[in-house]
Design an enzyme around this catalytic site. Structure first.
Site, short mmCIF file in Angstrom:
data_model
loop_
_atom_site.label_atom_id
_atom_site.label_comp_id
_atom_site.label_asym_id
_atom_site.label_seq_id
_atom_site.Cartn_x
_atom_site.Cartn_y
_atom_site.Cartn_z
N GLU A 1 12.84 -9.26 -14.78
CA GLU A 1 14.09 -8.49 -14.82
C GLU A 1 15.27 -9.45 -14.96
O GLU A 1 15.74 -10.01 -13.95
CB GLU A 1 14.25 -7.68 -13.53
CG GLU A 1 13.17 -6.66 -13.30
CD GLU A 1 13.66 -5.53 -12.39
OE1 GLU A 1 13.60 -4.37 -12.83
OE2 GLU A 1 14.11 -5.81 -11.28
N GLY B 1 15.15 1.47 -13.06
CA GLY B 1 16.08 1.85 -12.01
C GLY B 1 16.75 3.17 -12.34
O GLY B 1 16.20 4.25 -12.13
N GLY B 2 17.94 3.09 -12.90
CA GLY B 2 18.77 4.27 -13.16
C GLY B 2 18.03 5.42 -13.84
O GLY B 2 18.17 6.59 -13.46
N HIS C 1 13.30 -8.42 -5.59
CA HIS C 1 14.21 -7.79 -6.55
C HIS C 1 15.51 -8.59 -6.59
O HIS C 1 15.96 -9.12 -5.57
CB HIS C 1 14.48 -6.34 -6.15
CG HIS C 1 15.24 -5.60 -7.20
ND1 HIS C 1 16.60 -5.69 -7.32
CD2 HIS C 1 14.81 -4.79 -8.22
CE1 HIS C 1 16.98 -4.96 -8.37
NE2 HIS C 1 15.92 -4.41 -8.92
N ASN D 1 12.20 2.65 -9.53
CA ASN D 1 12.85 2.11 -8.33
C ASN D 1 14.10 2.95 -8.07
O ASN D 1 15.09 2.81 -8.78
CB ASN D 1 13.20 0.64 -8.61
CG ASN D 1 14.03 0.02 -7.50
OD1 ASN D 1 14.21 0.61 -6.43
ND2 ASN D 1 14.54 -1.18 -7.75
N TRP D 2 14.02 3.83 -7.08
CA TRP D 2 15.13 4.75 -6.83
C TRP D 2 16.29 4.09 -6.10
O TRP D 2 17.34 4.70 -5.91
CB TRP D 2 14.62 5.98 -6.06
CG TRP D 2 13.64 6.82 -6.83
CD1 TRP D 2 13.19 6.60 -8.12
CD2 TRP D 2 12.97 8.01 -6.37
NE1 TRP D 2 12.28 7.57 -8.47
CE2 TRP D 2 12.12 8.46 -7.43
CE3 TRP D 2 12.99 8.74 -5.18
CZ2 TRP D 2 11.32 9.60 -7.31
CZ3 TRP D 2 12.19 9.88 -5.07
CH2 TRP D 2 11.37 10.30 -6.13
N LYS D 3 16.11 2.87 -5.66
CA LYS D 3 17.18 2.12 -4.96
C LYS D 3 17.78 2.98 -3.84
O LYS D 3 17.08 3.75 -3.20
CB LYS D 3 18.23 1.62 -5.95
CG LYS D 3 17.57 0.80 -7.08
CD LYS D 3 18.56 0.04 -7.91
CE LYS D 3 17.82 -0.73 -9.01
NZ LYS D 3 18.69 -1.53 -9.84
N GLY E 1 21.16 -2.49 -14.58
CA GLY E 1 22.23 -1.53 -14.31
C GLY E 1 23.47 -1.73 -15.16
O GLY E 1 24.52 -1.16 -14.90
N GLU F 1 18.49 -7.76 -6.57
CA GLU F 1 19.51 -7.34 -5.59
C GLU F 1 19.20 -7.91 -4.21
O GLU F 1 20.10 -8.22 -3.43
CB GLU F 1 19.60 -5.80 -5.58
CG GLU F 1 20.31 -5.30 -6.83
CD GLU F 1 19.81 -3.98 -7.37
OE1 GLU F 1 19.20 -3.20 -6.62
OE2 GLU F 1 20.02 -3.73 -8.57
N SER G 1 17.78 -1.92 -17.47
CA SER G 1 18.30 -0.90 -18.39
C SER G 1 17.25 -0.36 -19.35
O SER G 1 17.53 -0.12 -20.52
CB SER G 1 19.52 -1.44 -19.15
OG SER G 1 20.57 -1.75 -18.24
#
Ligand code: PGA
Length: 251
Positions: free
Chosen positions: A166, A233-234, A94, A9-11, A172, A96, A212
């Protein structure tokens, strides 16, 4: 036997050029994996990344979509537009979206059903906040998000659904649930799916862990019986970090 599913997930990262470059590196790097791999670039890079990935074994994913097919919805992206770009999977609910943009279970459920109706795979994200965990409400929160998110989805449609657990406090933050804690929640999710549908349907369901996930903790998580992949993600933003997660060591 469930095929492990690793999604990136490149956000809200990467310009078109940066996204194309990463997709190009990934395309050759993961060509031989037996795992399902998906990347979800930002909307603005979907077309370019889709062109780079065409004919590869990497699926094109989106990070969100509207609950309606078309109409007066300023700023929204329709499932029809995603299909037009060759998108195969969409991340929905998600944390967010839930916590920063106020999406509730009813809205997320409408999106899940619309995605399925149009032949996309819906990756339904569930997970508790730190406050909810400390109040001992993990199971209640996750079960409610699962039940309401899948309301009206039939057993026959479950092949188009992936669940991503999640924990919000792990996203993150560098804090990961231990493999044992994560697996326990995955087990709760699978049991609830068995109750809502059938044991066979629950056994077939891919449940990803997210929060993470890094090269050094992926193998430990994936070794657990109920963890079938990762929503990353990251660490999905560079090939150096994402590749070892896709090709995690089975031990
Ligand atoms: P993270 O994000 O890997 O950066 O924690 C995971 C996610 O939000 O899907």
């Amino acid at each position: 036997m469930r095929t492990p599913y690793i999604a990136g997930n490149w956000k809200m990262h990467k310009t078109i050029g940066e996204a194309e470059a990463l997709a190009g590196q990934l395309r050759s790097a993961v060509a031989n994996t037996a795992h399902t791999v998906m990347v979800a670039p930002p909307f603005t890079a979907l077309q370019a990344v889709g062109a780079v990935l065409k004919g590869s074994n990497i699926k094109l994913g989106a990070q969100n979509m509207a609950a309606e097919e078309a109409g007066a919805h300023t700023g929204e992206i329709s499932v029809l537009m995603l299909k037009d770009l060759g998108v195969e999977a969409v991340i929905l609910g998600h944390s967010e979206r839930r916590h920063t943009y106020g999406e509730n279970n009813a809205l997320i459920n409408a999106k899940v059903k619309l995605a399925i109706q149009h032949g996309l795979t819906a990756i339904l994200c569930v997970g508790e906040t730190l406050e909810e965990r400390e109040a001992g409400r993990v199971n209640a929160v996750v079960e409610e998000q699962l039940e309401l998110g899948l309301d009206g989805v039939s057993e026959g449609q479950l092949g188009q659904v992936v669940i991503a657990y999640e924990p919000v406090w792990a996203i993150g933050t560098g804090k990961t649930a231990t493999p044992e804690d994560a697996d326990a929640v995955h087990q709760i999710i699978r049991s609830r799916l068995a109750g809502l549908y059938s044991q066979a349907a629950a056994d077939a369901m891919v449940i990803q862990y997210g929060g993470s996930v890094k090269p050094d903790n992926a193998s430990g998580l994936m070794a657990k019986p109920n963890i079938d992949g990762a929503l990353v993600g990251g660490a999905s933003l560079t090939v150096e970090q994402f590749l070892p997660i896709v090709q995690y060591d089975k031990g």
